[in-house]
Design a protein around this motif. Structure first.
Motif, PDB file in Angstrom:
ATOM      1  N   GLY A   1       0.821  -1.211   0.000  1.00 25.85           N
ATOM      2  CA  GLY A   1       0.000   0.000   0.000  1.00 25.85           C
ATOM      3  C   GLY A   1       0.851   1.256   0.000  1.00 25.85           C
ATOM      4  O   GLY A   1       0.554   2.222  -0.716  1.00 25.85           O
ATOM      5  N   LEU A   2       1.919   1.245   0.776  1.00 31.24           N
ATOM      6  CA  LEU A   2       2.831   2.392   0.780  1.00 31.24           C
ATOM      7  C   LEU A   2       3.496   2.560  -0.583  1.00 31.24           C
ATOM      8  O   LEU A   2       3.638   3.679  -1.082  1.00 31.24           O
ATOM      9  CB  LEU A   2       3.885   2.228   1.881  1.00 31.24           C
ATOM     10  N   ALA A   3       3.893   1.457  -1.192  1.00 31.66           N
ATOM     11  CA  ALA A   3       4.549   1.514  -2.510  1.00 31.66           C
ATOM     12  C   ALA A   3       3.614   2.125  -3.552  1.00 31.66           C
ATOM     13  O   ALA A   3       4.065   2.869  -4.438  1.00 31.66           O
ATOM     14  CB  ALA A   3       5.002   0.126  -2.941  1.00 31.66           C
ATOM     15  N   ARG A   4       2.319   1.856  -3.431  1.00 32.46           N
ATOM     16  CA  ARG A   4       1.348   2.403  -4.402  1.00 32.46           C
ATOM     17  C   ARG A   4       1.274   3.921  -4.356  1.00 32.46           C
ATOM     18  O   ARG A   4       0.854   4.556  -5.318  1.00 32.46           O
ATOM     19  CB  ARG A   4      -0.039   1.809  -4.163  1.00 32.46           C
ATOM     20  N   VAL A   5       1.675   4.510  -3.216  1.00 30.26           N
ATOM     21  CA  VAL A   5       1.683   5.979  -3.118  1.00 30.26           C
ATOM     22  C   VAL A   5       3.114   6.525  -3.146  1.00 30.26           C
ATOM     23  O   VAL A   5       3.370   7.653  -2.738  1.00 30.26           O
ATOM     24  CB  VAL A   5       0.909   6.482  -1.874  1.00 30.26           C
ATOM     25  N   GLY A   6       4.054   5.698  -3.618  1.00 30.34           N
ATOM     26  CA  GLY A   6       5.418   6.160  -3.829  1.00 30.34           C
ATOM     27  C   GLY A   6       6.338   6.102  -2.627  1.00 30.34           C
ATOM     28  O   GLY A   6       7.412   6.707  -2.633  1.00 30.34           O
ATOM     29  N   ILE A   7       5.942   5.370  -1.586  1.00 29.89           N
ATOM     30  CA  ILE A   7       6.782   5.242  -0.384  1.00 29.89           C
ATOM     31  C   ILE A   7       7.361   3.836  -0.366  1.00 29.89           C
ATOM     32  O   ILE A   7       6.624   2.861  -0.240  1.00 29.89           O
ATOM     33  CB  ILE A   7       5.966   5.517   0.893  1.00 29.89           C
ATOM     34  N   ASN A   8       8.664   3.731  -0.511  1.00 35.61           N
ATOM     35  CA  ASN A   8       9.319   2.428  -0.602  1.00 35.61           C
ATOM     36  C   ASN A   8       9.849   1.997   0.761  1.00 35.61           C
ATOM     37  O   ASN A   8      11.023   2.172   1.066  1.00 35.61           O
ATOM     38  CB  ASN A   8      10.429   2.469  -1.653  1.00 35.61           C
ATOM     39  N   ALA A   9       8.972   1.442   1.571  1.00 40.06           N
ATOM     40  CA  ALA A   9       9.329   0.963   2.906  1.00 40.06           C
ATOM     41  C   ALA A   9       9.879  -0.456   2.805  1.00 40.06           C
ATOM     42  O   ALA A   9       9.537  -1.210   1.896  1.00 40.06           O
ATOM     43  CB  ALA A   9       8.110   0.989   3.822  1.00 40.06           C
TER      44      ALA A   9
ATOM     45  N   VAL B   1      10.889   0.459   7.740  1.00 36.79           N
ATOM     46  CA  VAL B   1      11.828   1.570   7.679  1.00 36.79           C
ATOM     47  C   VAL B   1      11.869   2.153   6.275  1.00 36.79           C
ATOM     48  O   VAL B   1      11.552   1.473   5.293  1.00 36.79           O
ATOM     49  CB  VAL B   1      13.255   1.142   8.103  1.00 36.79           C
ATOM     50  N   LEU B   2      12.279   3.418   6.212  1.00 36.23           N
ATOM     51  CA  LEU B   2      12.576   4.081   4.947  1.00 36.23           C
ATOM     52  C   LEU B   2      14.076   4.313   4.918  1.00 36.23           C
ATOM     53  O   LEU B   2      14.653   4.745   5.915  1.00 36.23           O
ATOM     54  CB  LEU B   2      11.876   5.438   4.849  1.00 36.23           C
ATOM     55  N   ASN B   3      14.703   4.053   3.802  1.00 35.46           N
ATOM     56  CA  ASN B   3      16.117   4.362   3.652  1.00 35.46           C
ATOM     57  C   ASN B   3      16.244   5.821   3.248  1.00 35.46           C
ATOM     58  O   ASN B   3      15.628   6.257   2.281  1.00 35.46           O
ATOM     59  CB  ASN B   3      16.772   3.440   2.625  1.00 35.46           C
ATOM     60  N   THR B   4      17.006   6.581   4.029  1.00 36.16           N
ATOM     61  CA  THR B   4      17.233   7.994   3.758  1.00 36.16           C
ATOM     62  C   THR B   4      18.725   8.226   3.619  1.00 36.16           C
ATOM     63  O   THR B   4      19.533   7.322   3.880  1.00 36.16           O
ATOM     64  CB  THR B   4      16.687   8.877   4.905  1.00 36.16           C
ATOM     65  N   ASP B   5      19.096   9.437   3.248  1.00 38.00           N
ATOM     66  CA  ASP B   5      20.515   9.789   3.160  1.00 38.00           C
ATOM     67  C   ASP B   5      21.201   9.674   4.514  1.00 38.00           C
ATOM     68  O   ASP B   5      22.408   9.483   4.591  1.00 38.00           O
ATOM     69  CB  ASP B   5      20.682  11.212   2.608  1.00 38.00           C
ATOM     70  N   ASP B   6      20.433   9.797   5.593  1.00 37.08           N
ATOM     71  CA  ASP B   6      20.973   9.675   6.953  1.00 37.08           C
ATOM     72  C   ASP B   6      20.843   8.261   7.504  1.00 37.08           C
ATOM     73  O   ASP B   6      21.027   8.040   8.695  1.00 37.08           O
ATOM     74  CB  ASP B   6      20.245  10.651   7.887  1.00 37.08           C
ATOM     75  N   GLY B   7      20.503   7.313   6.651  1.00 38.07           N
ATOM     76  CA  GLY B   7      20.346   5.925   7.083  1.00 38.07           C
ATOM     77  C   GLY B   7      18.884   5.562   7.228  1.00 38.07           C
ATOM     78  O   GLY B   7      17.994   6.383   6.983  1.00 38.07           O
ATOM     79  N   PRO B   8      18.593   4.317   7.635  1.00 41.96           N
ATOM     80  CA  PRO B   8      17.198   3.877   7.755  1.00 41.96           C
ATOM     81  C   PRO B   8      16.476   4.605   8.883  1.00 41.96           C
ATOM     82  O   PRO B   8      17.052   4.846   9.940  1.00 41.96           O
ATOM     83  CB  PRO B   8      17.309   2.376   8.031  1.00 41.96           C
TER      84      PRO B   8
END
Length: 175
Positions: free
Chosen positions: A108-116, A125-132
């Protein structure tokens, strides 16, 4: 084929929402699958075996009118505000499978562009430039004939307030 139900609470009262969750879980037919969604206003929710005086800054919670509620599952303390959505997936056995409910949230998150991604501690978790960065935690409860997976999903929570009310175990923050 089992019956599916989606229930959404319009209440922001944590005690009401947790009582509704418990009632649905105890009374639903074994062949039914339920997804229950709700939000709580300014609440710390602790697991069934947690000590609130150890896990929470109860003095600050009282000053700021933050409620304290206990859930029937295990897991850690969470701060919830209206920027946080709670979910519960319930099913009779053998259909109950927490990996399926986790996949529903991730998809469901992926369908709205959030790659958890799923982490090793029942977190998303979300991977960010500052880590997960953790965006969701989960807890589980099983009985002889049914089970549930419930969790939180940080959407637009005030993370500074989260730190005001919780005393997390350092092991939960690192590695």
């Amino acid at each position: 084929m089992s019956r599916l139900r989606l229930l959404i609470s319009e209440s922001f009262d944590p005690w009401f929402n947790l009582a509704v969750e418990e009632t649905i879980f105890r009374q639903m037919p074994a062949d039914q699958r339920v997804m229950f969604l709700w939000r709580n206003a300014d609440t710390v929710v602790i697991g069934r075996a947690q000590n609130p005086w150890k896990e929470c800054n109860t003095r600050r919670m009282e000053e700021d009118n933050v409620r304290l509620a206990r859930r029937s599952s295990g897991g850690g303390a969470v701060f919830q505000d209206l920027g946080n959505t709670c979910f519960t997936f319930m099913a009779g056995k053998p259909e109950y499978d927490k990996s399926i409910s986790t996949k529903i949230i991730v998809d469901g998150l992926a369908r709205v562009g959030i790659n958890a991604e799923v982490s090793g501690r029942n977190d998303l978790v979300l991977n960010t430039d500052d880590g997960p960065r953790k965006i969701s935690g989960s807890a589980y409860r099983e009985t002889r004939d049914r089970g549930f997976h419930h969790g939180t999903l940080l959407i637009n929570s005030d993370l500074n307030r989260l730190a005001d009310y919780l005393n997390p175990d350092p092991k939960k923050i690192t590695g």
